[in-house]
Design a protein around this motif. Structure first.
Motif, PDB file in Angstrom:
ATOM      1  N   TRP A 216       0.713  -1.282  -0.181  1.00  0.00           N
ATOM      2  CA  TRP A 216       0.009   0.066   0.030  1.00  0.00           C
ATOM      3  C   TRP A 216       0.759   1.289   0.085  1.00  0.00           C
ATOM      4  N   ARG A 217       0.611   2.240  -0.726  1.00  0.00           N
ATOM      5  CA  ARG A 217       1.279   3.607  -0.857  1.00  0.00           C
ATOM      6  C   ARG A 217       0.144   4.577  -0.545  1.00  0.00           C
ATOM      7  N   PHE A 218       0.768   5.656   0.057  1.00  0.00           N
ATOM      8  CA  PHE A 218      -0.071   6.760   0.743  1.00  0.00           C
ATOM      9  C   PHE A 218       0.781   8.015   0.247  1.00  0.00           C
ATOM     10  N   TYR A 219      -0.172   9.014  -0.082  1.00  0.00           N
ATOM     11  CA  TYR A 219       0.347  10.509  -0.450  1.00  0.00           C
ATOM     12  C   TYR A 219      -0.275  11.441   0.302  1.00  0.00           C
ATOM     13  N   SER A 220       0.003  12.487   0.432  1.00  0.00           N
ATOM     14  CA  SER A 220      -0.509  13.767   0.932  1.00  0.00           C
ATOM     15  C   SER A 220      -0.623  14.656  -0.638  1.00  0.00           C
ATOM     16  N   HIS A 221      -1.733  14.972  -0.840  1.00  0.00           N
ATOM     17  CA  HIS A 221      -2.136  15.762  -1.885  1.00  0.00           C
ATOM     18  C   HIS A 221      -3.146  16.470  -1.707  1.00  0.00           C
ATOM     19  N   GLU A 222      -3.023  17.819  -2.214  1.00  0.00           N
ATOM     20  CA  GLU A 222      -3.894  18.937  -1.607  1.00  0.00           C
ATOM     21  C   GLU A 222      -4.182  19.110  -0.365  1.00  0.00           C
ATOM     22  N   GLY A 223      -3.261  18.537   0.595  1.00  0.00           N
ATOM     23  CA  GLY A 223      -3.496  18.623   2.177  1.00  0.00           C
ATOM     24  C   GLY A 223      -4.341  17.562   2.314  1.00  0.00           C
ATOM     25  N   ARG A 224      -4.758  16.400   1.671  1.00  0.00           N
ATOM     26  CA  ARG A 224      -5.622  15.424   1.963  1.00  0.00           C
ATOM     27  C   ARG A 224      -4.912  14.151   1.833  1.00  0.00           C
ATOM     28  N   LEU A 225      -5.305  13.110   2.579  1.00  0.00           N
ATOM     29  CA  LEU A 225      -4.629  11.712   2.368  1.00  0.00           C
ATOM     30  C   LEU A 225      -5.146  11.097   1.143  1.00  0.00           C
ATOM     31  N   ALA A 226      -4.219  10.484   0.377  1.00  0.00           N
ATOM     32  CA  ALA A 226      -4.588   9.809  -0.841  1.00  0.00           C
ATOM     33  C   ALA A 226      -3.750   8.621  -0.893  1.00  0.00           C
ATOM     34  N   ILE A 227      -4.565   7.796  -1.447  1.00  0.00           N
ATOM     35  CA  ILE A 227      -3.992   6.167  -1.734  1.00  0.00           C
ATOM     36  C   ILE A 227      -3.445   6.315  -3.088  1.00  0.00           C
ATOM     37  N   GLY A 228      -2.222   5.511  -3.179  1.00  0.00           N
ATOM     38  CA  GLY A 228      -1.544   5.399  -4.494  1.00  0.00           C
ATOM     39  C   GLY A 228      -2.141   4.170  -5.068  1.00  0.00           C
ATOM     40  N   GLY A 229      -1.453   3.952  -6.495  1.00  0.00           N
ATOM     41  CA  GLY A 229      -1.701   3.028  -7.022  1.00  0.00           C
ATOM     42  C   GLY A 229      -3.039   2.437  -7.768  1.00  0.00           C
ATOM     43  N   ALA A 230      -3.496   3.446  -8.126  1.00  0.00           N
ATOM     44  CA  ALA A 230      -5.049   3.316  -8.352  1.00  0.00           C
ATOM     45  C   ALA A 230      -5.190   3.582  -9.950  1.00  0.00           C
ATOM     46  N   ASP A 231      -4.074   3.198 -10.768  1.00  0.00           N
ATOM     47  CA  ASP A 231      -4.150   3.210 -12.193  1.00  0.00           C
ATOM     48  C   ASP A 231      -4.988   2.159 -12.756  1.00  0.00           C
ATOM     49  N   ASP A 232      -5.105   0.896 -12.126  1.00  0.00           N
ATOM     50  CA  ASP A 232      -5.740  -0.202 -12.756  1.00  0.00           C
ATOM     51  C   ASP A 232      -7.242   0.044 -12.896  1.00  0.00           C
ATOM     52  N   GLU A 233      -7.760   0.008 -14.161  1.00  0.00           N
ATOM     53  CA  GLU A 233      -9.364   0.337 -14.339  1.00  0.00           C
ATOM     54  C   GLU A 233      -9.919  -0.673 -13.671  1.00  0.00           C
ATOM     55  N   ASN A 234      -9.462  -1.944 -13.459  1.00  0.00           N
ATOM     56  CA  ASN A 234     -10.257  -3.011 -12.964  1.00  0.00           C
ATOM     57  C   ASN A 234     -10.238  -3.182 -11.606  1.00  0.00           C
ATOM     58  N   ARG A 235      -9.803  -2.304 -10.911  1.00  0.00           N
ATOM     59  CA  ARG A 235      -9.902  -2.144  -9.261  1.00  0.00           C
ATOM     60  C   ARG A 235     -10.853  -1.118  -8.755  1.00  0.00           C
ATOM     61  N   GLY A 236     -11.231  -1.480  -7.508  1.00  0.00           N
ATOM     62  CA  GLY A 236     -12.340  -0.343  -6.833  1.00  0.00           C
ATOM     63  C   GLY A 236     -11.756  -0.076  -5.433  1.00  0.00           C
ATOM     64  N   TRP A 237     -12.021   0.727  -4.855  1.00  0.00           N
ATOM     65  CA  TRP A 237     -11.613   1.244  -3.532  1.00  0.00           C
ATOM     66  C   TRP A 237     -12.849   1.785  -2.368  1.00  0.00           C
ATOM     67  N   ALA A 238     -12.302   1.516  -1.437  1.00  0.00           N
ATOM     68  CA  ALA A 238     -13.227   2.198  -0.172  1.00  0.00           C
ATOM     69  C   ALA A 238     -12.693   2.430   0.978  1.00  0.00           C
ATOM     70  N   VAL A 239     -12.894   3.572   1.727  1.00  0.00           N
ATOM     71  CA  VAL A 239     -12.422   3.725   2.949  1.00  0.00           C
ATOM     72  C   VAL A 239     -13.601   3.864   4.159  1.00  0.00           C
ATOM     73  N   VAL A 240     -13.023   3.134   5.057  1.00  0.00           N
ATOM     74  CA  VAL A 240     -14.178   2.913   6.322  1.00  0.00           C
ATOM     75  C   VAL A 240     -13.627   3.462   7.600  1.00  0.00           C
ATOM     76  N   ILE A 241     -14.285   4.118   8.208  1.00  0.00           N
ATOM     77  CA  ILE A 241     -13.894   4.560   9.777  1.00  0.00           C
ATOM     78  C   ILE A 241     -14.829   3.688  10.597  1.00  0.00           C
ATOM     79  N   TYR A 242     -14.022   2.882  11.503  1.00  0.00           N
ATOM     80  CA  TYR A 242     -14.842   2.013  12.568  1.00  0.00           C
ATOM     81  C   TYR A 242     -14.561   2.672  13.834  1.00  0.00           C
ATOM     82  N   GLY A 243     -15.477   2.983  14.569  1.00  0.00           N
ATOM     83  CA  GLY A 243     -15.377   3.335  15.995  1.00  0.00           C
ATOM     84  C   GLY A 243     -15.687   2.348  16.898  1.00  0.00           C
ATOM     85  N   GLU A 244     -14.218   1.846  17.480  1.00  0.00           N
ATOM     86  CA  GLU A 244     -14.410   0.599  18.200  1.00  0.00           C
ATOM     87  C   GLU A 244     -15.148   0.694  19.439  1.00  0.00           C
TER      88      GLU A 244
END
Length: 296
Positions: A216-244
């Protein structure tokens, strides 16, 4: 109806092949013979509903323990049933009987991966100056908006220091968990499947290297957290916050540019799927109409 006064008769139940049911009432055992013939035919409407349900179940199975969808519902449903309900609005994918047996599943934009009371994370695709596509979230990093920087995140504490600041992300609390989901659409021998991987990190002081960060690779872009390696058109993504502490999650959906699913939502796909089951009434009505000749 046959009646037996022998109270010692030990068998009570059904012989399905003969259509005979045994039951006891008032100390007596009765045998009921069914004369009704049950057809295994299904209407086109029934078939469509069952296809939608089969596909939702296949999507659920693409998750693995302990990273199954977090569904915090007020209706008292299990996470499994809540997931099926939440994704009932997705386009219906028509898959053949053989494909269904092989666990066929299709990556679709808008697939719900979590449901709960916590504030949602917003994200979309963006392209860096280098040309790399990333998933850009609304989680602030505190780094200057004009600077794009690859982040060094090795442990939970690194992510906590980056995100857990009341001035930046007041919706996040110490001890919350962040799940980064990645989905990959695969196609082998005409059977589409979805592979899921997950990177889960707790926002705590743990300085130990987190093995989930591998690949996994991460960036700061425009002051926000970004996930790298998303070039593959056959991939999908989601980010979930879980309050334990609250046992709740943010409500999140998959973003993807994968469009393989579209070829499984056509009338042709419906006709092929219905034919493979062999018991759908009047499947011939699904044949596309030929263009009419113009009259001279």
């Amino acid at each position: 109806m046959a009646e037996s006064k022998n109270k010692n008769l030990g068998f009570h139940g059904r012989i399905r092949g003969l259509g005979v049911t045994f039951y006891q009432r008032g100390g007596r055992t009765y045998a009921r013979v069914s004369t009704r013939s049950t057809s295994n035919k299904q209407s086109l409407g029934q078939f469509k509903v069952r296809e939608r349900m089969r596909h939702s179940i296949a999507l659920w199975k693409s998750f693995y323990t302990p990273y199954e969808p977090l569904m915090d519902t007020s209706g008292g449903l299990t996470a499994y049933n809540a997931f099926l309900r939440a994704n009932s609005a997705l386009p219906t994918a028509y898959l053949t009987k053989q494909q269904a047996r092989q666990g066929a599943a299709l990556l679709m934009p808008g697939m719900v991966v979590s449901e709960g009371r916590l504030p949602a994370v917003e994200y979309d695709f963006a392209v860096l100056e280098s040309g790399e596509r990333v998933v850009l979230t609304d989680l602030l990093t505190g780094i200057d908006e004009g600077e794009t920087r690859e982040l060094t995140i090795r442990c939970n504490d690194d992510l906590r220091q980056l995100l857990c600041s009341r001035s930046r992300n007041p919706q996040l609390m110490h001890g919350d968990k962040v799940r980064f989901y990645r989905f990959e659409q695969r196609l082998k021998d005409d059977c589409p499947t979805v592979k899921m991987s997950c990177c889960e990190m707790a926002l705590d002081n743990d300085p130990r290297q987190n093995p989930a960060l591998r690949n996994w690779r991460f960036y700061s872009h425009e002051g926000r957290l970004a996930i790298g390696g998303a070039d593959d058109e056959n991939r999908g993504w989601a980010v979930v916050i879980y309050g334990e502490k609250e046992q709740s999650a943010s409500t999140q959906q998959v973003i993807t540019t994968c469009r393989l699913y579209e070829q499984y939502t056509t009338d042709e796909a419906l006709a092929q799927a219905a034919e493979s089951y062999g018991n759908v009434e009047k499947p011939d009505m699904l044949t596309p109409d030929l263009p009419k000749r113009k009259m001279d």
